[in-house]
Design a protein around this motif. Structure first.
Motif, PDB file in Angstrom:
ATOM      1  N   TRP A 146       0.847  -1.210   0.000  1.00 45.85           N
ATOM      2  CA  TRP A 146       0.000   0.000   0.000  1.00 45.85           C
ATOM      3  C   TRP A 146       0.877   1.253   0.000  1.00 45.85           C
ATOM      4  N   HIS A 163     -11.015  -0.065 -12.733  1.00 45.66           N
ATOM      5  CA  HIS A 163      -9.754   0.433 -12.180  1.00 45.66           C
ATOM      6  C   HIS A 163      -8.529  -0.253 -12.788  1.00 45.66           C
ATOM      7  N   ALA A 215       2.518   1.733  -3.399  1.00 43.28           N
ATOM      8  CA  ALA A 215       1.600   2.164  -4.460  1.00 43.28           C
ATOM      9  C   ALA A 215       1.137   3.608  -4.239  1.00 43.28           C
ATOM     10  N   ILE A 216       0.796   3.937  -3.000  1.00 48.10           N
ATOM     11  CA  ILE A 216       0.298   5.290  -2.703  1.00 48.10           C
ATOM     12  C   ILE A 216       1.433   6.317  -2.753  1.00 48.10           C
ATOM     13  N   ALA A 273      -3.415  -2.680  -4.515  1.00 49.22           N
ATOM     14  CA  ALA A 273      -2.909  -2.553  -3.143  1.00 49.22           C
ATOM     15  C   ALA A 273      -4.036  -2.291  -2.150  1.00 49.22           C
ATOM     16  N   THR A 274      -5.159  -1.788  -2.638  1.00 47.25           N
ATOM     17  CA  THR A 274      -6.316  -1.574  -1.757  1.00 47.25           C
ATOM     18  C   THR A 274      -7.347  -2.695  -1.926  1.00 47.25           C
ATOM     19  N   ARG A 275      -6.961  -3.736  -2.653  1.00 45.99           N
ATOM     20  CA  ARG A 275      -7.806  -4.923  -2.869  1.00 45.99           C
ATOM     21  C   ARG A 275      -9.143  -4.573  -3.519  1.00 45.99           C
ATOM     22  N   ASP A 276      -9.090  -3.640  -4.438  1.00 48.62           N
ATOM     23  CA  ASP A 276     -10.294  -3.282  -5.186  1.00 48.62           C
ATOM     24  C   ASP A 276     -10.093  -3.768  -6.618  1.00 48.62           C
ATOM     25  N   PHE A 277     -10.827  -4.812  -6.984  1.00 44.02           N
ATOM     26  CA  PHE A 277     -10.618  -5.448  -8.288  1.00 44.02           C
ATOM     27  C   PHE A 277     -11.727  -5.130  -9.277  1.00 44.02           C
ATOM     28  N   GLN A 278     -12.474  -4.062  -9.053  1.00 43.52           N
ATOM     29  CA  GLN A 278     -13.450  -3.621 -10.039  1.00 43.52           C
ATOM     30  C   GLN A 278     -12.723  -3.330 -11.354  1.00 43.52           C
ATOM     31  N   VAL A 284      -9.278  -1.551   3.684  1.00 42.12           N
ATOM     32  CA  VAL A 284      -8.582  -2.535   2.841  1.00 42.12           C
ATOM     33  C   VAL A 284      -8.649  -3.931   3.465  1.00 42.12           C
ATOM     34  N   LEU A 324     -10.743   4.085  -2.279  1.00 43.01           N
ATOM     35  CA  LEU A 324      -9.803   3.810  -1.193  1.00 43.01           C
ATOM     36  C   LEU A 324      -8.449   4.454  -1.462  1.00 43.01           C
ATOM     37  N   THR A 325      -8.093   4.547  -2.729  1.00 45.15           N
ATOM     38  CA  THR A 325      -6.830   5.214  -3.078  1.00 45.15           C
ATOM     39  C   THR A 325      -6.942   6.713  -2.858  1.00 45.15           C
ATOM     40  N   GLU A 378     -17.120   2.715  -7.974  1.00 44.71           N
ATOM     41  CA  GLU A 378     -18.033   3.528  -8.735  1.00 44.71           C
ATOM     42  C   GLU A 378     -18.010   3.042 -10.171  1.00 44.71           C
ATOM     43  N   MET A 404     -11.855  -5.747   2.469  1.00 38.91           N
ATOM     44  CA  MET A 404     -12.351  -5.766   1.092  1.00 38.91           C
ATOM     45  C   MET A 404     -12.620  -7.207   0.665  1.00 38.91           C
ATOM     46  N   PHE A 420      -0.106   3.620 -11.949  1.00 40.91           N
ATOM     47  CA  PHE A 420      -0.505   4.162 -10.640  1.00 40.91           C
ATOM     48  C   PHE A 420      -1.937   3.738 -10.308  1.00 40.91           C
ATOM     49  N   PHE A 432      -9.880   4.691 -13.880  1.00 42.80           N
ATOM     50  CA  PHE A 432      -9.796   5.813 -12.942  1.00 42.80           C
ATOM     51  C   PHE A 432      -9.528   5.326 -11.530  1.00 42.80           C
ATOM     52  N   LEU A 433      -9.051   6.239 -10.695  1.00 41.86           N
ATOM     53  CA  LEU A 433      -8.693   5.894  -9.312  1.00 41.86           C
ATOM     54  C   LEU A 433      -9.904   5.385  -8.543  1.00 41.86           C
ATOM     55  N   ASN A 434      -9.668   4.445  -7.645  1.00 32.57           N
ATOM     56  CA  ASN A 434     -10.750   3.997  -6.771  1.00 32.57           C
ATOM     57  C   ASN A 434     -10.780   4.826  -5.490  1.00 32.57           C
ATOM     58  N   SER A 438      -1.872  -0.192  -9.731  1.00 31.54           N
ATOM     59  CA  SER A 438      -1.147  -0.671  -8.548  1.00 31.54           C
ATOM     60  C   SER A 438      -1.844  -0.251  -7.265  1.00 31.54           C
ATOM     61  N   THR A 439      -2.414   0.952  -7.248  1.00 33.20           N
ATOM     62  CA  THR A 439      -3.114   1.386  -6.033  1.00 33.20           C
ATOM     63  C   THR A 439      -4.424   0.620  -5.862  1.00 33.20           C
TER      64      THR A 439
END
Lengths: 330, 129, 395
Positions: A35, B35, A38-39, B27-32, A59, B54-55, A176, A62, B20, B50-52, B23-24
């Motif tokens: 994290w 993203h 990446a951030i 790293a935030t475990r958002d697999f939509q 996180v 949590l990022t 979203e 999730m 970016f 686009f950014l999620n 990877s973010t």
């Protein structure tokens, strides 16, 4: 239809919090490092103290790459109802997280969510829709460690009709599908008021043709001193005609931004719009020789002295005003 | 904490590359798919991935702790989301202290992209006990 | 030649309060009527009116209210309290030039119950004028009250000359001692000690609450006429022995921060030199001084600028009670604006007239001239007043 939605909302809301859902893994450093990497967060504290960045809280719970449908989850349940009614698209509008403490390496986290309210139908820039607000709380054992209020707009995509079948499934929370600016501000209003209290309260200079260069300079991060285009005389505050040679061609130089406090005031009363008192305001003699007034930022009034050296800083009030200010140099 | 209301944080500019965004998201475990999968994102009406959220939350928190330092304690992050932050845009974060006390302060943060405000929010920050 | 050509022949005041309960126009009319009565003149005798640009009552409104007829001279003077003595100068100029015969100078304000000058004013910082532009160099930075603008100078003065807060405090103590025996003063019967001053809260360091004058509601008017006319009137005339305005090089309003020094009031030096030159007097001739005391440090600096003592030495000059009743140079026997009322310096002119007449409640013995100054830190003005035939040896 509205009645159906309201009744479902009331039923789901009355059911209270859904079942606790544990995170897949305990809080762990490999995921924290991923994290941070990446951030782009270089704060050494998380590694040193073995704690997780607070914004990572969600996180840990999730659902991952292959989420299981959970009909008991309040947001999932409410989304299903709205999907049926044709409000198939979703956009998140607000996320407010409060961290009671930082999570430590090895702790196991679980989350429970409940439906807070469903408001609509509202006309928005995206189309007609309903705002769905949920509250989530993260626990370590019985201890609540963080909470979140989350709001999404479930809306009917333009062109579809109320009875049209869902063209796409609503995603889970925290994502979203149709990002856009949403017209309803919801809890964002609080932010706007807070920011406006500073920006709109600010006392603003009258900017004229004679002084615009100075304020354009501060906006660009430059401290500009008027320099006569005829004789080179430096002057602050500036004016249109040189007092030395009478020339009306004014130029400027960019000051080094250093100087010495010539005098200063600790203002304690009465109130000054946009500021929390006391403030220290100093008249600084710049290295180039002219004097200029500005607030001394971040200084303990007792530490300020005539003769102290300062460095310019810039306070951006809003898009229209950036103020010069000083910081004490060690 | 000697922080005055009105202090402006240094601007942070983040080049939002596809790497970016992806990877973010991971790293935030958002697999939509929006993203990480451009074709899918376009099919769903977006111009790019686009950014999620949590990022975005993480970036807002990082922006404030970058300024406040390693001893800062973040109490809350409240954000309102606006224009999407697409790949190949630049996210420009700015902030200003709107409230201050001896124990901490509130920073108003705005993250702008080409399409307008991507995020506006407030971060409540204090010192380690 | 202005010196000796005109005199103040009547003075009028309302009560001084914190809430007058009536309009500024009402107050102005009341004070002007009282001044005319004092002079033994009728409203129809008035053919000139002068006030401050800051006054809310236009000359024509006042003229209607008091039943004056035709006006032949009307004028307003700028720069806040710096206008006080200049209103009388304007009147004397008009009279000596033959354009008017009886000119009334007035100032009415509900400064405590209405618009309070001590607050940060958005209007003055946003005015689309050169003054508004000037204010843009300090208001937005958080320096936006009179006390704070004076504090900036006071700090430098302390730094350069070694003056202390106690030195400032002695000015307040003298004013409150004088006010304590003046029944018209708001702080009648309420003297303070230096310890009280030192215990008062900070307003804008290095200024404390008791370094700042009070805020008042009230009005003052003075009637000016030629000396020949004055001789026939009811009261002992206070002859205008000298009257001057002054603005210094690189002058700003309250923020002349860009001059070489920040330890004096050069604009008052301009006034002082003219007063001595017009009158032929020297500081030692002055019996009583009415010095504009919105903030205590500027009283010290006025003593230096007018030549009562060298620069930086006012703290020594006042240390032994010199400015109190019975001292070498009693200052503000009425209590000044610190003790009596803040009527933008106009009540000081009334006190000077009373000292000339010999009718002050805190009368200073002798027949020498009386000095009056107007607001400092701004373009300012001053007067020397004396009883007929005295104190204007320069003629």
């Amino acid at each position: 239809m509205e009645g159906t939605i309201r009744a479902a909302a009331e039923r789901i809301r009355a059911a209270g919090a859904g079942p606790a859902r544990p995170g897949r893994d305990p809080v762990n450093l490999p995921m924290i490092r991923n994290w941070l990497e990446a951030i782009g967060d270089r704060n050494p504290r998380y590694e040193q103290d073995g704690v997780a960045p607070p914004a990572m809280t969600q996180v840990w719970t999730m659902r991952g790459l292959h989420p299981v449908v959970e009909p008991a989850d309040p947001l999932s349940a409410m989304s299903a109802v709205l999907d049926q009614a044709g409000f198939t698209s979703v956009v998140a509008t607000n996320c407010e997280q409060t961290y009671h403490r930082y999570l430590r390496d090895g702790e196991r986290v679980e989350v429970r969510s409940r439906l807070v309210d469903v408001r609509g139908p509202k006309r928005t820039a995206l189309g007609e829709g309903w705002f769905v607000t949920t509250d989530s709380t993260w626990y370590v054992g019985a201890e609540a460690v963080a909470s979140m209020t989350f709001r999404v707009l479930k809306f009917r995509p333009p062109g579809s009709t109320a009875t049209a079948p869902a063209s796409e499934r609503a995603p889970a929370a925290a994502s979203e599908r149709v990002p856009a600016v949403v017209s309803e501000r919801a809890s964002g209003v609080a932010f706007e008021r807070a920011a406006a209290a500073v920006a709109s309260d600010a006392l603003r200079p009258v900017v004229t043709r004679d002084t615009a260069f100075f304020w354009a300079g501060t906006a660009a991060g430059e401290l500009r001193i008027q320099r006569c285009g005829g004789c080179g005389e430096l002057r602050h505050p500036p004016g249109p005609v040189c007092r030395q040679c009478g020339a009306d061609r004014q130029d400027h130089l960019v000051a080094r931004g250093t100087g010495e406090i010539f005098s200063f005031v600790v203002h304690r009363h009465p109130p000054v719009p946009g500021r929390r008192l006391p403030i220290v305001v100093a008249l600084v003699e710049l290295t180039e020789g002219v004097r200029m007034v500005g607030e001394v930022l971040g200084a303990d009034p007792r530490q300020v002295r005539i003769g102290a050296t300062v460095q310019v800083d810039f306070v951006r009030v809003d898009t229209e005003l950036t103020l010069p200010a000083w910081r004490l140099l060690p | 904490m000697s922080v005055a209301v009105g202090i402006v944080l240094p601007e942070l500019r983040i080049p939002v590359t596809p790497t970016f965004v992806i990877s973010t998201a991971v790293a935030t475990r958002d697999f939509q798919d929006v993203h990480h999968d451009r074709d899918q994102a376009v099919r769903r009406g977006s111009k790019d991935i686009f950014l999620n959220i949590l990022t975005t939350t993480g970036l807002v928190q990082r922006y404030v702790t970058d300024w406040a330092g390693a001893t800062a304690m973040v109490h809350s992050v409240a954000i309102r989301l606006g224009a999407p932050c697409y790949a190949y845009d630049t996210l420009v974060l700015t902030g200003q202290v709107t409230q201050a006390s001896s124990t901490g302060c509130v920073v108003a943060v705005v993250g702008r992209v080409t399409g307008g405000d991507h995020v506006t929010g407030q971060v409540e920050v204090g010192r380690l006990p | 030649m202005i010196s000796g050509s005109a005199a103040i022949v009547g003075v009028g005041e309302t009560e001084f309060s914190k809430d007058s309960g009536r309009s500024e126009l009402h107050l102005a009319a009341e004070a002007v009527r009282a001044a005319l009565t004092d002079a033994g003149l009728a409203p129809t005798d008035v053919d000139g009116l002068v006030t401050f640009t800051m006054d809310s009552t236009a000359e024509v409104a006042l003229a209607r209210e008091i039943g004056a007829g035709e006006l032949r001279f009307f004028s307003q003077v700028g720069y806040g309290g710096g206008a006080a003595c200049a209103t009388v100068q304007q009147a004397a100029l008009a009279i000596s030039a033959g354009v008017a015969r009886v000119v009334v100078c007035y100032r009415a304000l509900n400064e405590r119950s209405g618009r309070r000058f001590g607050r940060v004013s958005r209007d003055v910082s946003s005015a689309p004028t050169s003054s508004g532009v000037d204010n843009g160099w300090h208001y937005p930075m958080g320096l936006g009250t009179p006390a704070a603008t004076v504090a900036m100078v006071a700090r430098r003065y302390q730094h350069v000359f070694g003056a202390t807060g106690e030195d400032f405090g002695r000015v307040a103590v003298a004013a409150r001692r004088h006010a304590a025996t003046n029944p018209r003063a708001w702080f009648f019967d309420r003297p303070i000690t230096l310890a009280d001053h030192q215990a008062s809260r900070w307003i804008a360091e290095p200024l404390r609450l008791l370094d700042c004058c009070q805020e008042s509601d009230g009005a003052v008017a003075v009637v000016v006429a030629g000396v020949e006319r004055a001789a026939d009137l009811r009261q002992t005339p206070a002859v205008i022995t000298a009257a001057a305005q002054g603005s210094g090089a690189d002058q700003y309003v309250m923020t002349s921060y860009y001059r070489d020094n920040l330890t004096g009031l050069p604009e008052l030096g301009v006034v002082g030199r003219q007063l001595w030159q017009q009158s032929g007097l020297v500081p030692d001739d002055v019996r009583v001084a009415v010095l504009y005391d919105h903030f205590t440090p500027y009283v010290l600096m006025q003593l230096e600028e007018l030549g009562f003592c060298p620069p930086g030495e006012a703290r020594h000059f006042i240390a032994d009670g010199a400015i109190e009743l019975g001292g070498r140079l009693p200052v503000n026997p009425h209590g000044g604006q610190l003790g009596e009322a803040y009527i933008h310096g106009m009540n000081g002119i009334v006190e000077a007239v009373r000292q000339v007449r010999g009718s002050s409640v805190n009368q200073v013995a002798g027949a020498g001239p009386v000095l009056v100054t107007a607001g400092t830190g701004v373009p300012t003005s001053g007067l020397l007043l004396a009883s007929s035939g005295r104190g204007w040896v320069g003629r």
